[in-house]
Motif scaffolding. Structure first.
Motif, short mmCIF file in Angstrom:
data_model
loop_
_atom_site.label_atom_id
_atom_site.label_comp_id
_atom_site.label_asym_id
_atom_site.label_seq_id
_atom_site.Cartn_x
_atom_site.Cartn_y
_atom_site.Cartn_z
N GLU A 98 -2.62 8.82 -3.77
CA GLU A 98 -2.11 7.65 -3.04
C GLU A 98 -3.03 6.45 -3.23
O GLU A 98 -2.56 5.32 -3.47
CB GLU A 98 -1.98 7.98 -1.55
CG GLU A 98 -1.40 6.85 -0.72
CD GLU A 98 -1.27 7.21 0.74
OE1 GLU A 98 -1.21 6.28 1.58
OE2 GLU A 98 -1.24 8.42 1.07
N VAL A 99 -4.33 6.67 -3.14
CA VAL A 99 -5.29 5.58 -3.32
C VAL A 99 -5.25 5.04 -4.74
O VAL A 99 -5.25 3.82 -4.97
CB VAL A 99 -6.72 6.05 -2.96
CG1 VAL A 99 -7.76 5.07 -3.51
CG2 VAL A 99 -6.87 6.18 -1.46
N SER A 118 -2.45 2.79 -5.27
CA SER A 118 -2.37 1.66 -4.34
C SER A 118 -2.40 0.33 -5.09
O SER A 118 -2.85 0.24 -6.24
CB SER A 118 -3.52 1.71 -3.34
OG SER A 118 -4.77 1.48 -4.00
N LYS A 119 -1.93 -0.71 -4.44
CA LYS A 119 -1.92 -2.03 -5.05
C LYS A 119 -3.34 -2.48 -5.40
O LYS A 119 -3.56 -3.12 -6.43
CB LYS A 119 -1.27 -3.04 -4.11
CG LYS A 119 -1.11 -4.43 -4.73
CD LYS A 119 -0.40 -5.37 -3.79
CE LYS A 119 -0.11 -6.70 -4.48
NZ LYS A 119 -1.32 -7.37 -4.99
N SER A 176 3.17 4.13 -11.32
CA SER A 176 3.33 4.42 -9.89
C SER A 176 4.08 5.71 -9.62
O SER A 176 4.47 5.97 -8.50
CB SER A 176 4.03 3.25 -9.20
OG SER A 176 5.28 3.00 -9.81
#
Length: 282
Positions: free
Chosen positions: A258-259, A262-263, A281
């Motif tokens: 998830e990290v 991340s954006k 993604s």
């Protein structure tokens, strides 16, 4: 006799206290029902560039989620999977999906991808020619001895019009034997470890050298500026977080993926590598 009984009693009390301490410690490390809690430390093996650099950037974000990242760097493509199998690592981050699948087939690894993170377009480099059209008849093309990369490289050369592969071959599995047409009678040298290719290029060996972006960047090359051709950014060769099968459901691994998706991390990749490394993604 009294002294002896006192000694025995003291020893017995010490053993009881030690046992209580051990039980208390085990209780502190257990969740409801006595099950062990998942460790908050995640040990990940990675190549120096760009994988380890990306992970370093991700450390603070992962800490915010309650996990500590322990980073172990490797210089080759063999040891990270061996270390993952022997449980020295919780995950590794250095390989694309076709390589992972080939290693599973060859060594029997029970691994799976916890998620794709980025693509590293492979580039063609030459000290002698400015583009692929200038390559002469009989030119020597140097590429890695990693069979898992051969299909990728040959597909790229086919897309550039230098060769034609047999129609019935799966592109990712193509080998030199699957070349149907080779108008320029190109010669292929596949005797080198991938990590040595930047030095081969710097030495001026061969007419063109195909180098993975991670090794090119690590050697101070800019894939977008120094290559005479570069793989399409739609490449299916996605670099993944690899784990032992079943571990992809662990909270720490899910937090790591998830990290990395991340954006904040995707923006870091785009800014730092300027297109030589492309985030994904999914």
């Amino acid at each position: 006799m009294k002294k002896w009984l006192s000694l025995v009693l003291a020893l017995a009390v010490a053993l009881v206290l030690a046992a209580c301490g051990t039980s208390e410690e085990e209780g502190n490390n257990a969740g409801e029902g006595g099950e062990s809690k998942e460790s908050t430390k995640i040990t990940v093996g990675a190549s120096n560039v760009p994988h380890a650099e990306i992970l370093e950037e991700a450390k603070p974000l992962l800490e915010e989620k309650g996990f500590e990242l322990d980073l172990v760097t490797f210089q080759d493509y063999v040891l990270p999977n061996q270390a993952l199998e022997s449980e020295e690592l919780d995950a590794n981050y250095f390989q694309h999906i076709p390589y992972l699948e080939s290693q599973k087939a060859e060594h029997g690894y029970d691994f799976t991808s916890a998620g794709g993170i980025h693509i590293e377009p492979i580039g063609v480099y030459s000290q002698k020619y400015k583009n692929l059209e200038e390559l002469p008849e009989g030119a020597t093309i140097i590429m890695s001895n990693s069979v898992a990369d051969h299909g990728r490289i040959l597909s790229m050369l086919e897309a550039e019009g230098l060769i034609t592969l047999n129609e019935d071959v799966e592109k990712t599995e193509a080998t030199l034997e699957d070349i149907k047409d080779n108008p320029k009678k190109l010669k292929f040298d596949t005797e080198y470890e991938a990590s040595l290719l930047p030095q081969i290029y710097n030495n001026g060996e061969g007419d063109a050298v195909l180098i993975n972006s991670n090794y090119a960047i690590d050697a101070g090359l800019n894939p977008l500026e120094d290559s005479i051709a570069i793989e399409d950014k739609e490449s299916p060769y996605v670099n993944v977080i690899a784990v032992r099968s079943g571990d992809e459901e662990k909270e720490g691994i899910k937090a790591l993926v998830e990290v990395l998706r991340s954006k904040e991390i995707q923006d870091f990749i785009l800014e730092k590598y300027e297109g030589a490394v492309v985030p994904v993604s999914e």
